[in-house]
Design a protein around this motif. Structure first.
Motif, PDB file in Angstrom:
ATOM      1  N   THR A 107     -19.884   2.004   0.642  1.00 27.91           N
ATOM      2  CA  THR A 107     -18.597   1.890  -0.029  1.00 27.91           C
ATOM      3  C   THR A 107     -18.344   3.150  -0.849  1.00 27.91           C
ATOM      4  N   VAL A 108     -17.181   3.791  -0.642  1.00 30.28           N
ATOM      5  CA  VAL A 108     -16.849   5.034  -1.332  1.00 30.28           C
ATOM      6  C   VAL A 108     -15.433   4.944  -1.885  1.00 30.28           C
ATOM      7  N   ASN A 109     -15.131   5.798  -2.850  1.00 32.08           N
ATOM      8  CA  ASN A 109     -13.770   5.906  -3.359  1.00 32.08           C
ATOM      9  C   ASN A 109     -12.911   6.680  -2.373  1.00 32.08           C
ATOM     10  N   ALA A 110     -11.627   6.352  -2.326  1.00 27.68           N
ATOM     11  CA  ALA A 110     -10.710   7.053  -1.424  1.00 27.68           C
ATOM     12  C   ALA A 110      -9.309   7.030  -2.020  1.00 27.68           C
ATOM     13  N   ILE A 111      -8.475   7.935  -1.527  1.00 28.74           N
ATOM     14  CA  ILE A 111      -7.081   7.997  -1.950  1.00 28.74           C
ATOM     15  C   ILE A 111      -6.198   8.044  -0.707  1.00 28.74           C
ATOM     16  N   VAL A 112      -5.076   7.343  -0.753  1.00 29.68           N
ATOM     17  CA  VAL A 112      -4.131   7.335   0.365  1.00 29.68           C
ATOM     18  C   VAL A 112      -3.314   8.621   0.305  1.00 29.68           C
ATOM     19  N   LYS A 113      -3.478   9.484   1.302  1.00 25.10           N
ATOM     20  CA  LYS A 113      -2.786  10.770   1.325  1.00 25.10           C
ATOM     21  C   LYS A 113      -1.441  10.682   2.041  1.00 25.10           C
ATOM     22  N   GLN A 114      -1.399   9.937   3.142  1.00 27.83           N
ATOM     23  CA  GLN A 114      -0.161   9.839   3.920  1.00 27.83           C
ATOM     24  C   GLN A 114      -0.049   8.454   4.552  1.00 27.83           C
ATOM     25  N   ASP A 172       2.247  -5.746   7.531  1.00 26.05           N
ATOM     26  CA  ASP A 172       2.623  -4.516   8.222  1.00 26.05           C
ATOM     27  C   ASP A 172       1.407  -3.869   8.864  1.00 26.05           C
ATOM     28  N   ILE A 173       1.636  -3.215   9.992  1.00 26.87           N
ATOM     29  CA  ILE A 173       0.593  -2.440  10.655  1.00 26.87           C
ATOM     30  C   ILE A 173       1.104  -1.012  10.795  1.00 26.87           C
ATOM     31  N   GLY A 174       0.301  -0.064  10.391  1.00 23.55           N
ATOM     32  CA  GLY A 174       0.723   1.328  10.451  1.00 23.55           C
ATOM     33  C   GLY A 174      -0.456   2.269  10.368  1.00 23.55           C
ATOM     34  N   THR A 175      -0.154   3.564  10.400  1.00 19.61           N
ATOM     35  CA  THR A 175      -1.188   4.584  10.319  1.00 19.61           C
ATOM     36  C   THR A 175      -1.321   5.063   8.884  1.00 19.61           C
ATOM     37  N   VAL A 176      -2.544   5.289   8.455  1.00 20.99           N
ATOM     38  CA  VAL A 176      -2.819   5.794   7.117  1.00 20.99           C
ATOM     39  C   VAL A 176      -3.772   6.969   7.225  1.00 20.99           C
ATOM     40  N   VAL A 177      -3.590   7.956   6.352  1.00 18.58           N
ATOM     41  CA  VAL A 177      -4.514   9.080   6.238  1.00 18.58           C
ATOM     42  C   VAL A 177      -5.157   8.999   4.862  1.00 18.58           C
ATOM     43  N   LEU A 178      -6.479   8.939   4.846  1.00 20.99           N
ATOM     44  CA  LEU A 178      -7.246   8.776   3.603  1.00 20.99           C
ATOM     45  C   LEU A 178      -8.150   9.984   3.379  1.00 20.99           C
ATOM     46  N   ARG A 179      -8.392  10.288   2.118  1.00 16.96           N
ATOM     47  CA  ARG A 179      -9.390  11.284   1.740  1.00 16.96           C
ATOM     48  C   ARG A 179     -10.455  10.568   0.927  1.00 16.96           C
ATOM     49  N   THR A 180     -11.700  10.636   1.379  1.00 17.20           N
ATOM     50  CA  THR A 180     -12.792   9.929   0.716  1.00 17.20           C
ATOM     51  C   THR A 180     -13.556  10.855  -0.223  1.00 17.20           C
ATOM     52  N   LEU A 213       0.865  -1.177   0.000  1.00 22.75           N
ATOM     53  CA  LEU A 213       0.000   0.000   0.000  1.00 22.75           C
ATOM     54  C   LEU A 213       0.901   1.226   0.000  1.00 22.75           C
ATOM     55  N   THR A 214       0.721   2.115  -0.979  1.00 21.41           N
ATOM     56  CA  THR A 214       1.603   3.263  -1.152  1.00 21.41           C
ATOM     57  C   THR A 214       0.814   4.560  -1.134  1.00 21.41           C
ATOM     58  N   VAL A 215       1.513   5.663  -0.866  1.00 19.78           N
ATOM     59  CA  VAL A 215       0.900   6.992  -0.923  1.00 19.78           C
ATOM     60  C   VAL A 215       0.436   7.256  -2.356  1.00 19.78           C
ATOM     61  N   GLY A 216      -0.774   7.779  -2.491  1.00 20.11           N
ATOM     62  CA  GLY A 216      -1.344   8.051  -3.804  1.00 20.11           C
ATOM     63  C   GLY A 216      -2.209   6.933  -4.344  1.00 20.11           C
ATOM     64  N   ALA A 217      -2.211   5.792  -3.674  1.00 18.25           N
ATOM     65  CA  ALA A 217      -3.024   4.667  -4.153  1.00 18.25           C
ATOM     66  C   ALA A 217      -4.510   5.005  -4.065  1.00 18.25           C
ATOM     67  N   ARG A 218      -5.241   4.620  -5.075  1.00 12.95           N
ATOM     68  CA  ARG A 218      -6.690   4.821  -5.102  1.00 12.95           C
ATOM     69  C   ARG A 218      -7.358   3.498  -4.719  1.00 12.95           C
ATOM     70  N   VAL A 219      -8.248   3.578  -3.753  1.00 13.84           N
ATOM     71  CA  VAL A 219      -8.864   2.382  -3.189  1.00 13.84           C
ATOM     72  C   VAL A 219     -10.354   2.624  -3.001  1.00 13.84           C
ATOM     73  N   LEU A 220     -11.050   1.551  -2.682  1.00 16.04           N
ATOM     74  CA  LEU A 220     -12.426   1.645  -2.202  1.00 16.04           C
ATOM     75  C   LEU A 220     -12.415   1.444  -0.692  1.00 16.04           C
ATOM     76  N   LEU A 221     -13.167   2.269   0.017  1.00 10.67           N
ATOM     77  CA  LEU A 221     -13.282   2.131   1.470  1.00 10.67           C
ATOM     78  C   LEU A 221     -14.691   1.666   1.794  1.00 10.67           C
ATOM     79  N   LYS A 222     -14.799   0.492   2.415  1.00  9.44           N
ATOM     80  CA  LYS A 222     -16.106  -0.052   2.806  1.00  9.44           C
ATOM     81  C   LYS A 222     -16.268   0.088   4.308  1.00  9.44           C
ATOM     82  N   HIS A 223     -17.238   0.920   4.705  1.00 11.76           N
ATOM     83  CA  HIS A 223     -17.527   1.157   6.115  1.00 11.76           C
ATOM     84  C   HIS A 223     -18.993   0.807   6.352  1.00 11.76           C
ATOM     85  N   GLY A 224     -19.222  -0.229   7.159  1.00 14.91           N
ATOM     86  CA  GLY A 224     -20.600  -0.666   7.350  1.00 14.91           C
ATOM     87  C   GLY A 224     -21.200  -1.119   6.029  1.00 14.91           C
TER      88      GLY A 224
END
Length: 443
Positions: A359-366, A390-398, A345-356
């Motif tokens: 499901t929305v589009n999101a981008i990895v910001k940091q 790996d376990i780490g912190t991610v910042v996403l923009r949805t 998983l890299t910065v700038g990756a475009r993903v789908l975020l499923k919460h409950g």
């Protein structure tokens, strides 16, 4: 649906559940600590093994030249597991005693299968961490304790196994129990119970050991049957993720508009003032239907259909919540994630975020930092990427606002998964941090 025993609330009329007859628990431990043998012993001694399963295990054991059944074979289902004598995948087992039903996740012990333990323990209310009495607390033991703390597993059992190989010495058990308890408590684990056992011989698994008269605590099964689980639903704010909008096209139900879903937390009552997130629309509950009848009150984890006083624009993925205690609405998500996929998983990756149910589009910001599980939950330097396990912190923009709770407040509405938009495979499992965005208002 089983709701366990119940008790009257302050109204004096409605009755809500206070305990549950179902316990979800996971086992973890280093390779060769005896997890699969423990699970097999637990199933065998509690009379939860079918005759044909036991016959197959006995036949396989005889082919190996073993005179007694190898109980580990009851859970090591993959051929690679049987050949190598280790657990690779998460093995789920369902069994019951007269006092409680169980869903057990036997998780792998090797570090390369960290993602499998995260999967198995994510819904567990109790984790059994095994330690070899000869080896004591090792690096992987600390890793498993840290994962239990990170996943907010409410109860942890330290099973000090192979006590028969240290002559059932009290000093061996006491030293390990004190070291592990101090470490787990420093990570924030709330409830820790240490039990000396021999899974191979059956000591303190289902029946008390005759070799350890210095121990007067419960056996593994006794503790599993009596540990308090299932939070009182009145202590958490109500959350109903909408799965489906019901509008029967019949003359009898022409004006019927119901919002169906499974209550994630809390209690819903007819007459409650609620808000629909993320839109922020407000209304009042006029009816609750469940199991073919109308009720005045419903609670987690019941599946219900809620009727509102107003015809609102509500669709799958919206969340119905109390007007005065609604989730936070935000498009900026900061969370701890466990990366599950072989592709980093890299910065700038475009993903789908499923919460409950949304499901929305999101981008990895940091990717601010990684977490070192062998040193508690220590933060490490800024990573270029998160690799598998790996376990780490991610910042996403949805792309759309989401109604989020902190994972520390709700394991259900504070968690999500990241999905590859091209293949649909799951990339990571996330646990939301607290957010400062506006609560109960549209973004």
């Amino acid at each position: 649906m089983d709701t366990g025993t119940s008790t009257s609330t302050s109204t004096g009329t409605e009755r809500l559940p206070t305990t549950t007859a179902l316990l979800r628990f996971a086992t973890a431990g280093s390779v060769d600590d005896g997890k699969s043998t423990l699970v097999g012993r637990l199933l065998y001694d509690s009379k939860s093994v079918l005759a044909d399963q036991l016959g197959a295990v006995e036949a396989a054991s005889m082919r190996r030249g073993q005179e007694t059944p190898d109980l580990a074979l009851l859970t090591d289902g993959l051929r690679a597991e049987r050949d190598q004598g280790i657990t690779i995948d998460v093995a789920y087992r369902y069994f019951a005693t007269p006092r409680r039903r169980f869903i057990l996740a036997d998780t792998p012990g090797h570090v390369q299968y960290t993602r499998n333990m995260v999967t198995g323990a994510s819904t567990a209310e109790l984790a059994v961490v095994l330690v070899d009495a000869r080896n004591g607390v090792v690096e992987q033991t600390r890793r498993h304790a840290a994962l239990a703390a990170l996943l907010r597993v409410p109860h942890v059992v330290l099973a000090v196994n192979k006590m028969d190989l240290v002559d059932y010495a009290k000093s061996s058990f006491t030293g390990i129990a004190e070291e592990f308890t101090a470490y787990a408590a420093s990570l924030g684990v709330r409830d820790i119970t240490a039990i000396p056992i021999s899974a191979l011989a059956g000591d303190n698994v289902v029946t008390p050991s005759a070799h350890m008269d210095w121990y007067s605590g419960p056996t593994i099964l006794e503790h599993l049957e009596t540990v308090p689980v299932g939070d009182n639903p009145t202590t958490a704010p109500a959350r109903l993720p909408v799965q489906y909008v019901i509008r029967p096209q019949t003359a009898e139900h022409l004006d019927y508009r119901g919002y169906a879903g499974r209550i994630a937390s809390g209690v819903l009552r007819v007459g409650d003032e609620v808000t629909v997130q993320p839109s922020g629309l407000a209304s009042t509950i006029t009816g609750i239907d469940t199991l073919g009848e109308s009720v005045a009150t419903a609670w987690a984890p019941q599946s219900v259909t809620v009727l509102l006083a107003d015809d609102l624009d509500i669709s799958r993925g919206d969340v119905i919540a109390p007007a005065l205690d609604a989730p936070t609405i935000t498009q900026d998500v900061e969370a701890t994630v466990c990366h599950l996929h072989d592709r980093p998983l890299t910065v700038g990756a475009r993903v789908l975020l499923k919460h409950g149910t949304r499901t929305v589009n999101a981008i990895v910001k940091q990717l601010p930092y990684k977490v070192d599980l062998t040193q508690g939950l220590t933060r490490r330097d800024l990573p270029h990427e998160l690799a598998v396990n790996d376990i780490g912190t991610v910042v996403l923009r949805t792309s759309q606002p989401l109604p989020l709770d902190a994972y520390a407040d709700s394991r259900l509405t504070g968690s999500f998964i990241l999905i590859d938009p091209a293949s649909g495979t799951t990339l990571a499992a996330g646990m939301c941090h607290a957010t400062t965005a506006r609560s109960g208002a549209s973004a």
